[in-house]
Every structure is written in structure tokens, then in C-alpha cells.
Scaffold this motif. Structure first.
Motif, short mmCIF file in Angstrom:
data_model
loop_
_atom_site.label_atom_id
_atom_site.label_comp_id
_atom_site.label_asym_id
_atom_site.label_seq_id
_atom_site.Cartn_x
_atom_site.Cartn_y
_atom_site.Cartn_z
N GLY A 1 -28.41 -42.11 -25.37
CA GLY A 1 -28.81 -40.83 -25.93
C GLY A 1 -29.26 -39.78 -24.92
O GLY A 1 -29.79 -38.76 -25.31
N GLN A 2 -29.08 -40.03 -23.64
CA GLN A 2 -29.45 -39.03 -22.64
C GLN A 2 -28.34 -37.99 -22.52
O GLN A 2 -27.16 -38.33 -22.51
CB GLN A 2 -29.68 -39.69 -21.28
CG GLN A 2 -30.86 -40.63 -21.27
CD GLN A 2 -31.04 -41.26 -19.89
OE1 GLN A 2 -30.16 -41.21 -19.05
NE2 GLN A 2 -32.20 -41.85 -19.69
N VAL A 3 -28.75 -36.74 -22.44
CA VAL A 3 -27.78 -35.65 -22.37
C VAL A 3 -28.14 -34.73 -21.21
O VAL A 3 -29.30 -34.42 -20.98
CB VAL A 3 -27.76 -34.84 -23.69
CG1 VAL A 3 -26.82 -33.65 -23.58
CG2 VAL A 3 -27.35 -35.73 -24.85
N GLN A 4 -27.12 -34.32 -20.51
CA GLN A 4 -27.27 -33.33 -19.43
C GLN A 4 -26.37 -32.16 -19.80
O GLN A 4 -25.33 -32.35 -20.42
CB GLN A 4 -26.82 -33.95 -18.11
CG GLN A 4 -26.78 -32.99 -16.95
CD GLN A 4 -26.34 -33.69 -15.68
OE1 GLN A 4 -26.68 -34.84 -15.44
NE2 GLN A 4 -25.55 -33.01 -14.88
N PHE A 5 -26.76 -30.96 -19.42
CA PHE A 5 -25.95 -29.78 -19.72
C PHE A 5 -25.30 -29.26 -18.44
O PHE A 5 -25.94 -29.19 -17.40
CB PHE A 5 -26.80 -28.69 -20.36
CG PHE A 5 -27.22 -29.03 -21.76
CD1 PHE A 5 -26.45 -28.62 -22.84
CD2 PHE A 5 -28.36 -29.77 -22.00
CE1 PHE A 5 -26.82 -28.93 -24.13
CE2 PHE A 5 -28.73 -30.09 -23.29
CZ PHE A 5 -27.96 -29.67 -24.36
N GLN A 6 -24.03 -28.91 -18.56
CA GLN A 6 -23.30 -28.31 -17.44
C GLN A 6 -22.95 -26.89 -17.82
O GLN A 6 -22.42 -26.63 -18.90
CB GLN A 6 -22.03 -29.09 -17.14
CG GLN A 6 -21.21 -28.46 -16.02
CD GLN A 6 -19.98 -29.27 -15.67
OE1 GLN A 6 -19.90 -30.45 -15.95
NE2 GLN A 6 -19.01 -28.61 -15.06
N ASP A 7 -23.25 -25.95 -16.94
CA ASP A 7 -22.90 -24.55 -17.17
C ASP A 7 -21.45 -24.33 -16.79
O ASP A 7 -21.00 -24.76 -15.71
CB ASP A 7 -23.79 -23.62 -16.36
CG ASP A 7 -25.24 -23.64 -16.84
OD1 ASP A 7 -25.44 -23.89 -18.04
OD2 ASP A 7 -26.14 -23.43 -16.02
N VAL A 8 -20.69 -23.70 -17.68
CA VAL A 8 -19.29 -23.36 -17.41
C VAL A 8 -19.10 -21.89 -17.75
O VAL A 8 -19.88 -21.31 -18.50
CB VAL A 8 -18.31 -24.22 -18.24
CG1 VAL A 8 -18.42 -25.68 -17.85
CG2 VAL A 8 -18.51 -24.05 -19.72
N GLY A 9 -18.07 -21.29 -17.19
CA GLY A 9 -17.87 -19.88 -17.49
C GLY A 9 -16.52 -19.36 -17.05
O GLY A 9 -15.79 -20.00 -16.31
N ILE A 10 -16.23 -18.16 -17.54
CA ILE A 10 -15.01 -17.43 -17.23
C ILE A 10 -15.42 -15.99 -16.95
O ILE A 10 -16.19 -15.40 -17.70
CB ILE A 10 -14.03 -17.47 -18.43
CG1 ILE A 10 -13.62 -18.91 -18.74
CG2 ILE A 10 -12.82 -16.58 -18.17
CD1 ILE A 10 -12.90 -19.07 -20.06
N THR A 11 -14.89 -15.43 -15.87
CA THR A 11 -15.12 -14.02 -15.54
C THR A 11 -13.76 -13.40 -15.23
O THR A 11 -13.02 -13.93 -14.41
CB THR A 11 -16.06 -13.87 -14.33
OG1 THR A 11 -17.30 -14.51 -14.63
CG2 THR A 11 -16.30 -12.41 -13.99
N THR A 12 -13.44 -12.29 -15.89
CA THR A 12 -12.13 -11.68 -15.69
C THR A 12 -12.10 -10.24 -16.21
O THR A 12 -12.99 -9.82 -16.93
CB THR A 12 -11.02 -12.51 -16.39
OG1 THR A 12 -9.75 -12.04 -15.99
CG2 THR A 12 -11.14 -12.44 -17.89
N ASP A 13 -11.06 -9.52 -15.84
CA ASP A 13 -10.71 -8.24 -16.45
C ASP A 13 -9.54 -8.53 -17.38
O ASP A 13 -8.70 -9.38 -17.08
CB ASP A 13 -10.26 -7.22 -15.41
CG ASP A 13 -11.37 -6.84 -14.44
OD1 ASP A 13 -12.55 -6.95 -14.80
OD2 ASP A 13 -11.04 -6.45 -13.31
N VAL A 14 -9.46 -7.83 -18.52
CA VAL A 14 -8.36 -8.09 -19.46
C VAL A 14 -7.99 -6.82 -20.21
O VAL A 14 -8.85 -6.00 -20.53
CB VAL A 14 -8.72 -9.23 -20.45
CG1 VAL A 14 -9.89 -8.85 -21.32
CG2 VAL A 14 -7.54 -9.63 -21.29
N ASP A 15 -6.69 -6.66 -20.45
CA ASP A 15 -6.16 -5.61 -21.32
C ASP A 15 -5.54 -6.30 -22.52
O ASP A 15 -4.77 -7.26 -22.35
CB ASP A 15 -5.05 -4.81 -20.61
CG ASP A 15 -5.58 -3.98 -19.45
OD1 ASP A 15 -6.68 -3.42 -19.58
OD2 ASP A 15 -4.89 -3.91 -18.42
#
Length: 74
Positions: free
Chosen positions: A29-43
Motif C-alpha cells: 500500500g505504499q505510494v510515491q508520486f512522480q511529476d510528469v508534464g508537457i510543455t509546447t506551443d500549439v495551433d
């Protein structure tokens, strides 16, 4: 005159961030959190669905996929 393809929306510096839970030890039951992400310009055009990016969530190959659609409000 309006564009027959729909209005064009430009997002500069779009950032999506999430903390994804990951089990550390099976059955304990142990949980760790990982930060994920996306950075971009979009049309994108109004009504069009666009896959913005994929963020790998863990070593097992799980991923988050960000899909956007635009609607212009007047």
C-alpha cells in the motif's frame, strides 16, 4: 469573412503538469508520486481534436496523453 475551416487558436507556452501515483512495494500500500508534464506551443482549429503530447508516467510504459479541442466563445 469567417474562415470556413474554423477559427484558428494559438496557445503559446502551454503547460500541463500532473502528479501520477506509483506503487512502491506490491501489496504494502505504499505510494510515491512522480511529476510528469508537457510543455509546447500549439495551433488548432475550432472543433479539431489534437494530440498535444505524451508524458511517460512510469518505467512500465504507462503514459498520459493530452488531447485538446478548441471552441471559440463570443
Amino acid at each position: 469573412a469567417p474562415d470556413p475551416k474554423g477559427a484558428l487558436v494559438r496557445l503559446e507556452g502551454l503547460q500541463f503538469r500532473a502528479s501520477v501515483p506509483q506503487a512502491l512495494t506490491a501489496g504494502q500500500g505504499q505510494v510515491q508520486f512522480q511529476d510528469v508534464g508537457i510543455t509546447t506551443d500549439v495551433d488548432l482549429r475550432e472543433g479539431q481534436k489534437v494530440v498535444i503530447g505524451k508524458a511517460n508516467a512510469d518505467a512500465a510504459g504507462s503514459a498520459l496523453v493530452l488531447v485538446l479541442t478548441a471552441r471559440v466563445m463570443e
